[in-house]
Design a protein around this motif. Structure first.
Motif, short mmCIF file in Angstrom:
data_model
loop_
_atom_site.label_atom_id
_atom_site.label_comp_id
_atom_site.label_asym_id
_atom_site.label_seq_id
_atom_site.Cartn_x
_atom_site.Cartn_y
_atom_site.Cartn_z
N ALA A 17 0.78 -1.12 0.01
CA ALA A 17 0.15 0.09 -0.09
C ALA A 17 0.73 1.36 0.04
N GLY A 18 1.93 1.28 0.84
CA GLY A 18 2.77 2.37 0.85
C GLY A 18 3.59 2.78 -0.19
N LEU A 19 3.91 1.61 -1.07
CA LEU A 19 4.75 1.57 -2.27
C LEU A 19 3.92 2.03 -3.40
N ALA A 20 2.85 1.66 -3.29
CA ALA A 20 1.75 1.79 -4.44
C ALA A 20 1.51 3.49 -4.31
N ALA A 21 0.98 3.85 -3.23
CA ALA A 21 0.80 5.26 -3.24
C ALA A 21 1.94 6.18 -3.44
N ALA A 22 3.16 5.71 -3.21
CA ALA A 22 4.34 6.51 -3.40
C ALA A 22 4.51 6.65 -4.88
N PHE A 23 4.34 5.51 -5.70
CA PHE A 23 4.52 5.40 -7.24
C PHE A 23 3.48 5.49 -7.95
N ASN A 24 2.42 5.66 -7.18
CA ASN A 24 1.15 5.87 -7.91
C ASN A 24 1.07 4.72 -9.19
N ALA A 25 1.81 3.61 -8.53
CA ALA A 25 1.59 2.47 -9.70
C ALA A 25 1.15 1.39 -8.81
N PRO A 26 0.23 0.62 -8.71
CA PRO A 26 -0.28 -0.56 -7.82
C PRO A 26 0.35 -1.61 -8.40
N ILE A 27 0.41 -2.09 -9.63
CA ILE A 27 0.84 -3.20 -10.19
C ILE A 27 2.43 -3.49 -9.86
N SER A 28 3.26 -2.32 -9.93
CA SER A 28 4.66 -2.48 -9.62
C SER A 28 4.82 -2.72 -8.25
N ALA A 29 4.12 -2.07 -7.43
CA ALA A 29 4.18 -2.23 -5.89
C ALA A 29 3.97 -3.54 -5.51
N ILE A 30 2.93 -4.11 -6.04
CA ILE A 30 2.40 -5.51 -5.69
C ILE A 30 3.43 -6.60 -6.35
N LEU A 31 4.11 -6.27 -7.45
CA LEU A 31 5.27 -7.08 -8.05
C LEU A 31 6.64 -7.13 -6.93
N SER A 70 -4.82 -9.89 -0.49
CA SER A 70 -4.90 -8.80 0.43
C SER A 70 -4.06 -7.92 0.05
N VAL A 71 -2.84 -8.02 -0.46
CA VAL A 71 -1.93 -7.24 -1.22
C VAL A 71 -2.67 -6.20 -2.17
N VAL A 72 -3.17 -7.02 -3.03
CA VAL A 72 -4.15 -6.30 -4.27
C VAL A 72 -4.90 -5.50 -3.63
N LEU A 73 -5.94 -5.68 -2.57
CA LEU A 73 -6.65 -4.60 -2.20
C LEU A 73 -6.17 -3.57 -1.54
N SER A 74 -5.12 -3.73 -0.65
CA SER A 74 -4.49 -2.70 0.06
C SER A 74 -3.90 -1.83 -0.94
N ALA A 75 -3.10 -2.15 -2.13
CA ALA A 75 -2.56 -1.31 -3.09
C ALA A 75 -3.46 -0.41 -3.92
N VAL A 76 -4.60 -1.41 -4.31
CA VAL A 76 -5.75 -0.55 -4.95
C VAL A 76 -6.04 0.72 -4.08
N THR A 99 9.18 -6.32 -11.79
CA THR A 99 8.71 -4.75 -11.23
C THR A 99 9.29 -3.90 -12.16
N SER A 100 10.59 -3.92 -12.65
CA SER A 100 11.14 -2.86 -13.37
C SER A 100 10.58 -2.78 -14.94
N VAL A 101 9.92 -3.85 -15.31
CA VAL A 101 9.13 -3.43 -16.67
C VAL A 101 7.80 -2.85 -16.24
N PHE A 102 6.93 -3.53 -15.49
CA PHE A 102 5.74 -2.76 -14.98
C PHE A 102 5.92 -1.20 -14.35
N MET A 103 6.99 -1.12 -13.77
CA MET A 103 7.03 0.14 -13.01
C MET A 103 7.20 1.26 -14.47
N VAL A 104 8.30 0.88 -15.34
CA VAL A 104 8.18 1.82 -16.65
C VAL A 104 6.84 2.08 -17.20
N LEU A 105 6.04 0.82 -17.46
CA LEU A 105 5.05 1.02 -18.05
C LEU A 105 3.85 1.90 -17.32
#
Length: 569
Positions: free
Chosen positions: A169-183, A200-206, A388-394
């Protein structure tokens, strides 16, 4: 106990199942709640950094202002005192601390650590130390999850996995990128997929991203034109970027790997001065003409993407960022390495793009596309999180036309980094800190032994359950045991003493107990057979195509195979 309160075994089993289901529903609801709270905290954290940056360094950081030197040094001294006497557990990026909470402290992160991470990281980044907000956001989210789970009274089994839920959840909000945070949490913190944890990880990140976007909007962090590969030679340029990124990641990792333990070996009096000295040096870099390396550096990344620097300047900025981040991080100043990694990758990629434009004008790749791919390249090579590196860029660009160059360059950089730097940076820092945490890279690469590796030929007789006891006794004279093939396709391991007192014309199936041997296939892990070998002397292994008998496994055979694998045979 009152008999009225006692239930049948079936009723007790039903009650236990209902309790587990209630706990799982509560777990999912808490994951959403944690995502919302973590999102609000991360938004506040980023706002605090921006406010402190304007307050301490001014709205525009220009060289030759003395505050660029004195502010980071003064804040560094204050941070050193606070980390020594008030917040001793906030040093570092936050990734290893979250892993330690998961594997050592049963998911426990103190509220004091969360407060200290928020305050001191915001001060450090806002005052110009070359660090980023994403890694601290990950630990802040994990700390929120730890606090909430303790207050609610979740079982110990669930308590341990709440930390990665909050981390995502924290990383997803910081990056504004839920998939990258989950991965990233799965790749680097948990190390394996689990359906229960993944939900649970998906729900918190979203949930955290929804909160963050309500403040910042859904716009991507970086915008570049659509990438069109008209010339196959363009991929060669991206491949070169992958090699360059692997070398830059090696330099970055070696610098931190040497500087971090060396500074830790100094006397306590000198160690408390290290954040101040790091601030002084980083501020000096900014004062003498390169303020872009101070702080997270997202403005400089955007400028690099839009061709506002020469390729020589970009290479200088990449080198100085490696030096500044190594100093800031190794000195014990709280803050992360994600943003500096992206900075180094973006400047390196943009430099290569400008070099290409100058010397190979026939190629049509944009500077922004090379900068963006460079970010992924350094992320894959330095942080060793290839997916993560691939999805983060996308996600940070919302430009999916760049996926082919990203995959190519990131794979080259990751492979080169693994060959040049066998120990990933997070694992290296863990060992230097005196902890032994699981190596997620080793877990991903582990070659698990399977039943086919311990398969033995069938040397015992095989009989049908429709055979009579007389026939079975005859074939069991040598072994004392037989494999019984049942009419339903299952198997049963029969001992001689089970049929000794039966009439010779009695059918085998009349002497079998209700239990059958488990259905095992050659591709299953060895561990699948171990619990059953306490009950059975041997276990049949059958083919997935038609159920034909492939062989058997025994406990001595499994132990021998496992011993040989540990010996490197």
């Amino acid at each position: 106990m009152n008999k009225a309160t006692q239930g049948t075994p079936e009723e007790n089993q039903l009650d236990a199942r209902q309790m587990r289901q209630r706990e799982e529903r509560l777990f999912l609801l808490l994951s959403i709640f944690i995502g919302v709270i973590a999102g609000l905290l991360v938004v506040s954290f980023r706002m605090a950094i921006e406010w402190l940056q304007v307050l301490l360094l001014g709205s525009v950081s220009e060289p030759h202002h003395l505050r660029l030197i004195f502010i980071p040094a003064a804040i560094g001294l204050g941070i050193a005192i606070a980390t020594r006497y008030v917040f001793p557990n906030v040093r570092g990026s936050g990734v290893n601390q979250t892993k330690a909470a998961l594997y050592i402290h049963n998911g426990y992160i103190s509220f004091r650590t969360v407060i200290g991470k928020f305050l001191l990281s915001a001060l450090a980044i806002g005052s110009g130390h070359s660090l980023g907000p994403e890694d601290p956001s990950l630990q802040i989210g994990a700390g929120v999850a730890s606090l909430v789970s303790r207050r609610v009274g979740i079982s110990r089994r669930k308590l341990r996995i709440f930390a990665p839920v909050g981390a995502a959840a924290g990383l997803a909000a910081a990056f504004n990128a839920p998939i990258s945070a989950i991965l990233f949490v799965i790749e680097e913190v948990i190390g394996q997929w689990s359906a229960a944890v993944l939900g649970s990880v998906v729900l918190s990140a979203v949930a955290s991203v929804v909160v963050a976007r309500s403040f910042w909007g859904a716009e991507p962090m970086f915008r570049i034109p659509e990438v069109v590969l008209r010339d196959p030679r363009e991929l060669l340029a991206y491949a070169v970027l992958g090699f360059a990124g692997g070398v830059a990641a090696l330099i970055f990792a070696k610098t931190i790997g040497w500087l971090h333990p060396w500074l830790r070996q100094q006397s306590p009096a000198l160690r408390i001065l290290q954040p101040m000295l790091a601030g002084l040096i980083v501020g000096g870099i900014g004062y003498f003409g390169f303020p872009q390396v101070m702080g997270a550096g997202y403005d400089a990344i955007d400028q690099a993407m839009h061709s506002q620097y020469t390729w020589e300047m970009l290479l200088i900025l990449a080198g100085l960022k490696i030096a500044a981040t190594s100093l800031s991080f190794s000195s014990g100043t709280p803050g992360g390495m994600f943003a500096p990694t992206l900075f180094i990758g973006a400047t390196l990629g943009a430099a290569l793009g400008m070099f290409e434009k100058k010397f190979f004008p026939g190629l049509n790749g944009s500077i922004g596309s090379y900068a963006l791919v460079g970010m992924g390249v350094l992320f894959a090579a330095f942080l060793r999180a290839p997916l993560t590196s691939v999805f983060m860029v996308l996600e940070v660009s919302q430009n999916y036309s760049i996926v082919l160059p990203v995959i190519l360059a990131n794979t080259i950089a990751y492979t080169l980094s693994r060959s040049l730097q066998p120990v990933p940076i997070f694992e290296l820092l863990t060992k230097q800190g005196g902890m032994v945490l699981p190596s997620m890279e080793e877990i991903r690469e582990e070659d698990e032994l399977r039943l086919e590796d311990a398969l033995e030929p069938v040397t015992v007789p095989v009989v049908e359950d429709s055979s009579n006891v007389g026939d079975a006794m005859h074939v069991m004279e040598q072994n004392g045991v037989a494999l019984v093939h049942c009419a339903d396709g299952r198997w049963y391991v029969m001992q001689r003493d089970e049929i000794e007192n039966a009439g010779r014309d009695t059918l085998i199936k009349e002497r079998m107990h209700g239990e059958r041997t488990p259905v095992l296939y050659p591709d299953l892990p060895l561990a699948k057979a171990l619990p059953h070998l306490e009950r059975w002397d041997l276990l049949p292994v059958v083919s997935r195509a038609g159920g034909a008998l492939e062989g058997v496994v025994t406990l001595p055979g499994l132990m021998k195979r496992d011993h040989n694998s540990l010996s490197g045979d």
